[in-house]
Design a protein around this motif. Structure first.
Motif, PDB file in Angstrom:
ATOM      1  N   VAL A  42       0.852  -1.183   0.000  1.00 26.93           N
ATOM      2  CA  VAL A  42       0.000   0.000   0.000  1.00 26.93           C
ATOM      3  C   VAL A  42       0.890   1.236   0.000  1.00 26.93           C
ATOM      4  O   VAL A  42       1.892   1.300   0.719  1.00 26.93           O
ATOM      5  N   LEU A  43       0.511   2.218  -0.793  1.00 20.86           N
ATOM      6  CA  LEU A  43       1.278   3.458  -0.903  1.00 20.86           C
ATOM      7  C   LEU A  43       1.191   4.248   0.402  1.00 20.86           C
ATOM      8  O   LEU A  43       0.100   4.509   0.905  1.00 20.86           O
ATOM      9  N   ALA A  44       2.343   4.622   0.962  1.00 22.67           N
ATOM     10  CA  ALA A  44       2.385   5.317   2.252  1.00 22.67           C
ATOM     11  C   ALA A  44       2.179   6.826   2.115  1.00 22.67           C
ATOM     12  O   ALA A  44       1.743   7.477   3.056  1.00 22.67           O
ATOM     13  N   ALA A  45       2.500   7.386   0.974  1.00 24.60           N
ATOM     14  CA  ALA A  45       2.394   8.834   0.775  1.00 24.60           C
ATOM     15  C   ALA A  45       1.863   9.093  -0.637  1.00 24.60           C
ATOM     16  O   ALA A  45       2.006   8.254  -1.515  1.00 24.60           O
ATOM     17  N   PRO A  46       1.277  10.259  -0.848  1.00 23.26           N
ATOM     18  CA  PRO A  46       0.797  10.577  -2.198  1.00 23.26           C
ATOM     19  C   PRO A  46       1.960  10.644  -3.192  1.00 23.26           C
ATOM     20  O   PRO A  46       3.088  10.957  -2.819  1.00 23.26           O
ATOM     21  N   VAL A  47       1.655  10.383  -4.447  1.00 24.85           N
ATOM     22  CA  VAL A  47       2.643  10.489  -5.516  1.00 24.85           C
ATOM     23  C   VAL A  47       2.259  11.690  -6.374  1.00 24.85           C
ATOM     24  O   VAL A  47       1.099  11.855  -6.734  1.00 24.85           O
ATOM     25  N   ARG A  48       3.256  12.510  -6.685  1.00 27.30           N
ATOM     26  CA  ARG A  48       3.042  13.688  -7.525  1.00 27.30           C
ATOM     27  C   ARG A  48       3.730  13.478  -8.869  1.00 27.30           C
ATOM     28  O   ARG A  48       4.757  12.827  -8.947  1.00 27.30           O
ATOM     29  N   ALA A  49       3.159  14.056  -9.912  1.00 25.38           N
ATOM     30  CA  ALA A  49       3.725  13.937 -11.258  1.00 25.38           C
ATOM     31  C   ALA A  49       5.089  14.605 -11.314  1.00 25.38           C
ATOM     32  O   ALA A  49       5.260  15.718 -10.826  1.00 25.38           O
ATOM     33  N   GLN A  50       6.021  13.929 -11.921  1.00 27.23           N
ATOM     34  CA  GLN A  50       7.376  14.456 -12.069  1.00 27.23           C
ATOM     35  C   GLN A  50       7.590  15.142 -13.416  1.00 27.23           C
ATOM     36  O   GLN A  50       8.614  15.788 -13.624  1.00 27.23           O
ATOM     37  N   VAL A  51       6.625  14.981 -14.332  1.00 28.91           N
ATOM     38  CA  VAL A  51       6.697  15.598 -15.660  1.00 28.91           C
ATOM     39  C   VAL A  51       5.287  15.941 -16.125  1.00 28.91           C
ATOM     40  O   VAL A  51       4.306  15.416 -15.606  1.00 28.91           O
TER      41      VAL A  51
END
Length: 173
Positions: A42-51
């Motif tokens: 399970v993802l622990a933190a949000p993921v933000r777009a890098q591009v």
């Protein structure tokens, strides 16, 4: 009532049961792991777009790039003819701009030159002696994917708590 143990059973919804369980559970330690080993976690933190996605304005299909305004009066009876200036393939930038009154053959995913306002699909034109023939007005912006149209740099793309299954991992690569 269960006659052998004198217990009482109470039915609760799945949502209520989940909430009761989560009240007594603490998250485990956060780990930073390579994508190849996180399937089922399970993802622990949000993921933000890098591009930005797409990274630049590009053609949504094979066709001809042009300034749509030159087609405003095109009809089957009075078609517009435009000389073909060349070819813009995906992965190359042979044309950074396009001279007015010309069309550019363009591949799906290819960079859109600065002066281009639309792409006309191959199926919607005829070719004749180095020119295309357009029999209907073309809508501005047609068949162009704009830079960052799908995702902009810094946008949240996945929330914490997302189960990392195959399709999510495919999105992250």
């Amino acid at each position: 009532t269960n006659k052998t143990t004198n217990s009482i059973f109470v039915a609760v919804s799945v949502t209520e049961a989940r909430e009761k369980i989560l009240q007594h559970v603490a998250p485990g330690a956060v780990q930073v792991l390579p994508l190849s080993s996180v399937l089922g976690m399970v993802l622990a933190a949000p993921v933000r777009a890098q591009v930005d996605v797409p990274a630049f304005d590009n053609s949504a299909m094979d066709g001809f790039a042009l300034d749509h305004r030159v087609t405003a009066l095109a009809t089957p009876a009075t078609p517009v003819r435009l000389p073909i200036a060349g070819f813009q393939a995906a992965g190359k930038i042979d044309f950074g701009s396009l001279k007015p009154g010309r069309a550019l053959r363009i591949g799906t995913g290819a960079y859109i030159p600065l002066d281009v306002t639309a792409v006309v699909p191959l199926e919607e034109v005829r070719e004749d002696n180095g020119e295309i023939i357009i029999s209907a007005a073309v809508q501005g912006g047609a068949h162009i994917r704009r830079r960052a149209e799908e995702t902009r740099f810094g946008d949240a793309v996945l929330d914490a708590g997302v189960l990392l299954h195959a399709s999510v991992l495919g999105y992250l690569t």
